[in-house]
Design a protein around this motif. Structure first.
Motif, PDB file in Angstrom:
ATOM      1  N   ARG A 170       0.821  -1.198   0.000  1.00 35.92           N
ATOM      2  CA  ARG A 170       0.000   0.000   0.000  1.00 35.92           C
ATOM      3  C   ARG A 170       0.865   1.263   0.000  1.00 35.92           C
ATOM      4  N   PHE A 171       0.390   2.284  -0.691  1.00 36.85           N
ATOM      5  CA  PHE A 171       1.097   3.562  -0.761  1.00 36.85           C
ATOM      6  C   PHE A 171       0.538   4.470   0.324  1.00 36.85           C
ATOM      7  N   LEU A 172       1.165   4.388   1.494  1.00 39.86           N
ATOM      8  CA  LEU A 172       0.694   5.102   2.676  1.00 39.86           C
ATOM      9  C   LEU A 172       1.883   5.644   3.452  1.00 39.86           C
ATOM     10  N   PRO A 173       1.666   6.614   4.342  1.00 42.64           N
ATOM     11  CA  PRO A 173       2.746   7.038   5.232  1.00 42.64           C
ATOM     12  C   PRO A 173       3.286   5.861   6.044  1.00 42.64           C
ATOM     13  N   ALA A 174       4.566   5.912   6.378  1.00 49.11           N
ATOM     14  CA  ALA A 174       5.242   4.777   7.007  1.00 49.11           C
ATOM     15  C   ALA A 174       4.555   4.317   8.282  1.00 49.11           C
ATOM     16  N   GLN A 175       4.054   5.233   9.074  1.00 51.40           N
ATOM     17  CA  GLN A 175       3.471   4.859  10.364  1.00 51.40           C
ATOM     18  C   GLN A 175       2.168   4.076  10.208  1.00 51.40           C
ATOM     19  N   HIS A 176       1.594   4.052   8.997  1.00 54.33           N
ATOM     20  CA  HIS A 176       0.340   3.333   8.767  1.00 54.33           C
ATOM     21  C   HIS A 176       0.547   1.987   8.061  1.00 54.33           C
ATOM     22  N   LYS A 177       1.798   1.578   7.891  1.00 51.18           N
ATOM     23  CA  LYS A 177       2.087   0.338   7.170  1.00 51.18           C
ATOM     24  C   LYS A 177       2.664  -0.720   8.109  1.00 51.18           C
ATOM     25  N   ARG A 178       2.436  -1.985   7.746  1.00 51.70           N
ATOM     26  CA  ARG A 178       2.966  -3.098   8.543  1.00 51.70           C
ATOM     27  C   ARG A 178       4.466  -3.256   8.343  1.00 51.70           C
ATOM     28  N   SER A 179       4.921  -3.012   7.118  1.00 52.97           N
ATOM     29  CA  SER A 179       6.334  -3.191   6.787  1.00 52.97           C
ATOM     30  C   SER A 179       6.727  -2.158   5.747  1.00 52.97           C
ATOM     31  N   LEU A 180       8.039  -1.943   5.609  1.00 49.11           N
ATOM     32  CA  LEU A 180       8.530  -0.902   4.722  1.00 49.11           C
ATOM     33  C   LEU A 180       9.645  -1.441   3.833  1.00 49.11           C
ATOM     34  N   THR A 181       9.763  -0.844   2.645  1.00 44.48           N
ATOM     35  CA  THR A 181      10.899  -1.128   1.772  1.00 44.48           C
ATOM     36  C   THR A 181      11.686   0.165   1.566  1.00 44.48           C
ATOM     37  N   LEU A 182      12.977  -0.002   1.282  1.00 41.46           N
ATOM     38  CA  LEU A 182      13.858   1.148   1.141  1.00 41.46           C
ATOM     39  C   LEU A 182      14.590   1.084  -0.196  1.00 41.46           C
ATOM     40  N   GLY A 183      14.828   2.254  -0.766  1.00 45.36           N
ATOM     41  CA  GLY A 183      15.546   2.340  -2.026  1.00 45.36           C
ATOM     42  C   GLY A 183      16.751   3.245  -1.901  1.00 45.36           C
ATOM     43  N   MET A 184      17.386   3.484  -3.042  1.00 43.75           N
ATOM     44  CA  MET A 184      18.577   4.314  -3.073  1.00 43.75           C
ATOM     45  C   MET A 184      18.513   5.193  -4.316  1.00 43.75           C
ATOM     46  N   ALA A 185      18.880   6.469  -4.159  1.00 46.21           N
ATOM     47  CA  ALA A 185      18.892   7.406  -5.292  1.00 46.21           C
ATOM     48  C   ALA A 185      20.120   8.291  -5.150  1.00 46.21           C
ATOM     49  N   MET A 186      21.198   7.908  -5.820  1.00 49.49           N
ATOM     50  CA  MET A 186      22.437   8.677  -5.713  1.00 49.49           C
ATOM     51  C   MET A 186      22.915   9.209  -7.056  1.00 49.49           C
ATOM     52  N   THR A 187      22.750   8.422  -8.139  1.00 49.52           N
ATOM     53  CA  THR A 187      23.360   8.753  -9.426  1.00 49.52           C
ATOM     54  C   THR A 187      22.722   9.982 -10.056  1.00 49.52           C
ATOM     55  N   GLU A 188      23.569  10.852 -10.568  1.00 48.99           N
ATOM     56  CA  GLU A 188      23.102  12.018 -11.317  1.00 48.99           C
ATOM     57  C   GLU A 188      23.734  12.026 -12.706  1.00 48.99           C
ATOM     58  N   LYS A 189      23.143  12.779 -13.617  1.00 50.31           N
ATOM     59  CA  LYS A 189      23.570  12.753 -15.019  1.00 50.31           C
ATOM     60  C   LYS A 189      25.044  13.080 -15.180  1.00 50.31           C
ATOM     61  N   GLN A 190      25.484  14.122 -14.505  1.00 49.32           N
ATOM     62  CA  GLN A 190      26.827  14.626 -14.760  1.00 49.32           C
ATOM     63  C   GLN A 190      27.901  13.843 -14.012  1.00 49.32           C
TER      64      GLN A 190
END
Length: 551
Positions: A170-190
């Motif tokens: 479900r797409f909900l705020p973290a406090q309303h979910k049973r479990s959470l997944t985490l991602g990573m966003a570091m790369t930029e074009k330049q």
């Protein structure tokens, strides 16, 4: 008289292998079992058996195909015109995520105090064989844990619920979910791998008391699994490049200002969404000190690099068993392919490569398990993760192609699993640092932690007496390593030698003597590039194949 034949009455289908299904991919994989600690707990073995049964089950295999064939779809707006930035997945993707998280692929390393990392690596190795696309969010959720626990309160919702063995799509705020997944966003074009060149800005804003909030503005060129509940990211704060946690929802429950610009149209890894995202003053929580972003996130990168070594080993295993299964059931010129010496040479060569890759990946995972109480193993893990990530990925594309060729034309058809594996093969080599970046990191590790090379050498030493060829390669390696700081172009040769020496050491411990010598003699030839199926000792091939895929 006109006779009208129905199409299915003109011939019978013969000499076609049955589908490889309804088997247990763990219990049938004796090579993986041999690579695991003897005292692995009953609980962890049960998890591996349950996952192995799913990998070989025809319904789960079908879900893997469906998740891959039905790519994620970006929904930028709802039907009323509100910006939502959500990604829709096929139900099979969610079922596979439920399987992986339900068994704890994302959490086992942190919840099991003994052999947690190696058991989890074995689970990821199996899951990759079912559908590699879901392994990315599982890997990132697993790898983020050390960063979260170091910089967040022990009861923080992201730290706690990212370890729950459940999947909540479900797409909900973290406090309303049973479990959470985490991602990573570091790369930029330049910048690409040069994250210090990132231009995303972090603006500080004081709030009540001494508290400070940060808001990020910038563009990230690659963000895998954009439906994750939060992302670890790097941005330029006033004090330098800094690590942040960016949730999909703000503390007040509103959607954070993270805008998905588009989904990448990728060669492989189709079930997993990869996106370009825009931070438009997105709310973020700082992790660690300003200016220490690379240091803060390096452990996450190290853990995802281990996954990037485990995954190709799993794909190689799946390609191998598909090829062996085909050869055991397909007759050509009146004889089963598996009985023909030329095909057996190819398959045995592939089987040795698969075993060596599996042993190396699991040995590194064991070193990570031992790192907390054994400094030598900690040093070895830092170096060997780089070596395994580089080498196994260099082998995987050619390996899978060769397994595809064993099927003939049938292996080139999308209904086969081989094309999907082949398209997937390059991605783990690129993720978390492509080949040259990995080699340069090896140089940095050896410079900053000389003990890592000492640990490597101590593990290699016992096998050198088994072969003058190995001793010769080791001596050459030592000479070339001393030249690498001035001649970085030698690094790839060095990493290749280190990988092969490690694999020989492990095979000497785990495999029959004949297999060990077969591997040494074929991998240390001096005449240059070799292809699979060029083993000289053809009498040992049957033994190799019997160990790889016992009936």
């Amino acid at each position: 008289m006109n006779i009208h034949l129905q199409p299915w009455t003109t011939h019978k289908v013969t000499n076609q292998p049955p589908p490889l299904e309804n088997y247990n991919a763990f219990s049938r994989d004796t090579l993986l079992q041999n690579a695991l600690p003897d005292d692995l707990s009953i609980l962890l073995r049960r998890k591996l058996l349950e996952l192995g049964a799913a990998v070989g089950d025809h319904e789960w295999i079908d879900r893997g195909f469906k998740a891959n064939e039905n790519a994620p779809v970006l929904k930028s707006f709802d039907r009323f015109g509100h910006r939502i930035d959500e990604v829709e997945f096929h139900p099979a993707y969610h079922q596979l995520m439920g399987l992986g998280m339900g068994l704890g692929i994302h959490s086992t390393a942190w919840t099991q105090p003994v052999h947690g990392h190696v058991a989890r690596a074995a689970m990821q190795y199996l899951m990759t064989q079912l559908e590699p696309g879901v392994c990315c969010p599982l890997a990132m959720t697993h790898a983020a844990h050390p960063v979260l626990t170091r910089y967040l309160a022990s009861d923080d919702v992201f730290s706690v619920r990212s370890r729950v063995d459940d999947y909540d799509q479900r797409f909900l705020p973290a406090q309303h979910k049973r479990s959470l997944t985490l991602g990573m966003a570091m790369t930029e074009k330049q910048g690409g791998s040069d994250v210090r060149a990132n231009t995303t800005q972090a603006r500080k804003q004081s709030v009540q008391g001494d508290s400070v909030e940060y808001f990020l503005r910038g563009h990230k060129w690659f963000c895998s699994a954009p439906m994750s509940d939060a992302f670890l990211t790097l941005a330029q704060a006033p004090g330098g490049i800094t690590c942040f946690l960016v949730p999909r929802f703000c503390p007040d429950g509103s959607r954070n200002r993270i805008y998905i610009q588009r989904l990448k149209n990728k060669l492989g890894n189709r079930a997993n969404a990869s996106a370009e995202i825009e931070y438009a003053d997105a709310w973020a929580k700082r992790l660690g000190d300003e200016g220490a972003g690379v240091t803060a996130i390096i452990e996450m990168v190290q853990n995802t690099r281990l996954d990037a070594a485990v995954a190709p080993a799993g794909m190689m295993r799946q390609a191998l068993v598909q090829a062996i299964h085909h050869a055991r059931h397909r007759q050509v010129f009146g004889e089963f392919l598996i009985e023909q010496s030329l095909m057996r040479n190819v398959l045995a060569d592939l089987a040795m490569e698969s075993e060596a890759a599996t042993l190396l990946a699991m040995r590194v995972a064991q070193a990570v398990d031992r790192s907390d109480h054994d400094p030598a193993e900690s040093n070895f893990a830092r170096l060997a993760t780089i070596i395994a990530k580089y080498w196994i990925n260099k082998q995987a594309p050619q390996f899978i192609y060769e397994a595809m060729e064993c099927h003939g034309g049938a292996g080139y058809i999308e209904e086969s699993m081989l094309p999907r594996l082949y398209r997937e093969a390059p991605v783990n080599s690129i993720w978390e640092g492509s080949g040259n970046v990995i080699c340069l990191d090896l140089l940095r590790v050896m410079h900053r932690t000389p003990q890592s090379l000492e640990s490597f050498n101590s593990i290699i030493q016992p096998v050198l007496s088994e072969s003058t060829v190995l001793q010769k390669r080791f001596d050459r390696l030592q000479r070339e390593l001393t030249r690498c700081p001035q001649e970085p172009a030698l690094l790839r040769r060095c990493v290749e030698s280190m990988a092969l020496l490690l694999q020989c050491s492990l095979l000497q411990q785990q495999a029959p003597e004949s297999t060990f010598h077969l591997f040494v003699n074929s991998r240390f030839e001096e005449q240059g590039t070799r292809s699979y199926g060029t083993l000289e000792d053809i009498h040992s091939t049957r033994e190799v194949l019997d160990r790889a895929w016992a009936s």
